[in-house]
Motif scaffolding. Structure first.
Motif, PDB file in Angstrom:
ATOM      1  N   LYS A 162     -23.993  36.354   6.921  1.00  0.00           N
ATOM      2  CA  LYS A 162     -23.889  37.629   7.623  1.00  0.00           C
ATOM      3  C   LYS A 162     -24.543  38.737   6.794  1.00  0.00           C
ATOM      4  CE  LYS A 162     -19.774  36.504  10.191  1.00  0.00           C
ATOM      5  NZ  LYS A 162     -18.462  36.904  10.611  1.00  0.00           N
TER       6      LYS A 162
ATOM      7  N   GLY B 198     -22.975  37.078  20.508  1.00  0.00           N
ATOM      8  CA  GLY B 198     -22.646  36.219  19.380  1.00  0.00           C
ATOM      9  C   GLY B 198     -22.557  37.011  18.089  1.00  0.00           C
ATOM     10  N   TYR B 199     -22.207  36.334  17.005  1.00  0.00           N
ATOM     11  CA  TYR B 199     -22.155  37.000  15.696  1.00  0.00           C
ATOM     12  C   TYR B 199     -23.136  36.383  14.767  1.00  0.00           C
ATOM     13  CZ  TYR B 199     -18.060  39.582  17.018  1.00  0.00           C
ATOM     14  OH  TYR B 199     -17.190  40.432  17.612  1.00  0.00           O
TER      15      TYR B 199
ATOM     16  N   ASN C  32     -27.861  47.405  16.020  1.00  0.00           N
ATOM     17  CA  ASN C  32     -27.239  46.100  15.883  1.00  0.00           C
ATOM     18  C   ASN C  32     -26.337  46.018  14.644  1.00  0.00           C
ATOM     19  OD1 ASN C  32     -29.453  46.292  14.235  1.00  0.00           O
ATOM     20  ND2 ASN C  32     -30.116  44.190  14.510  1.00  0.00           N
TER      21      ASN C  32
ATOM     22  N   PHE D 215     -24.669  42.432  13.980  1.00  0.00           N
ATOM     23  CA  PHE D 215     -24.138  41.547  15.014  1.00  0.00           C
ATOM     24  C   PHE D 215     -25.222  41.239  16.024  1.00  0.00           C
ATOM     25  CE2 PHE D 215     -23.772  45.634  16.972  1.00  0.00           C
ATOM     26  CZ  PHE D 215     -23.880  45.421  18.322  1.00  0.00           C
ATOM     27  N   ASN D 216     -24.986  40.209  16.791  1.00  0.00           N
ATOM     28  CA  ASN D 216     -25.897  39.816  17.852  1.00  0.00           C
ATOM     29  C   ASN D 216     -25.489  40.564  19.114  1.00  0.00           C
ATOM     30  OD1 ASN D 216     -27.257  38.584  19.946  1.00  0.00           O
ATOM     31  ND2 ASN D 216     -26.934  36.515  19.186  1.00  0.00           N
ATOM     32  N   PRO D 217     -26.333  41.465  19.621  1.00  0.00           N
ATOM     33  CA  PRO D 217     -25.948  42.254  20.801  1.00  0.00           C
ATOM     34  C   PRO D 217     -25.812  41.406  22.072  1.00  0.00           C
ATOM     35  CG  PRO D 217     -28.220  42.673  20.223  1.00  0.00           C
ATOM     36  CD  PRO D 217     -27.647  41.810  19.131  1.00  0.00           C
ATOM     37  N   ASN D 218     -26.189  40.148  22.000  1.00  0.00           N
ATOM     38  CA  ASN D 218     -26.079  39.279  23.175  1.00  0.00           C
ATOM     39  C   ASN D 218     -24.769  38.524  23.217  1.00  0.00           C
ATOM     40  OD1 ASN D 218     -28.653  39.943  24.130  1.00  0.00           O
ATOM     41  ND2 ASN D 218     -29.564  38.548  22.636  1.00  0.00           N
TER      42      ASN D 218
END
Length: 79
Positions: free
Chosen positions: A22, A78-79, A56, A73-76
């Motif tokens: 991360k 997910g992380y 993001n 973070f994944n704006p779709n």
């Protein structure tokens, strides 16, 4: 002399990769990188820039105050 283009570069240099993969950034690290390129910002100014110019990164701070921590973070969804 401070150049506006150096702000984004300082932010990129402040982003750290955790062992789990991360990406995180603290406003303290961001301000330290800004000082290296002749920008003297407060923690509040750094937080405002992150909130306004990155889309993001989310605040994951565990304490009150201006010394905050953000993670990518994944704006779709997910992380």
């Amino acid at each position: 002399m401070a150049r506006r283009d150096d702000i984004g570069t300082a932010f990129d240099r402040a982003v750290k990769m955790s062992p789990k993969g991360k990406r995180t950034v603290t406003t303290v690290d961001f301000v330290a990188e800004l000082k290296k390129v002749n920008w003297d910002w407060s923690l509040k100014q750094a937080n405002e820039w992150i909130e306004n110019y990155t889309h993001n990164f989310r605040d994951i701070s565990t304490q009150e105050g201006e010394a905050r921590t953000f993670f990518m973070f994944n704006p779709n969804g997910g992380y």
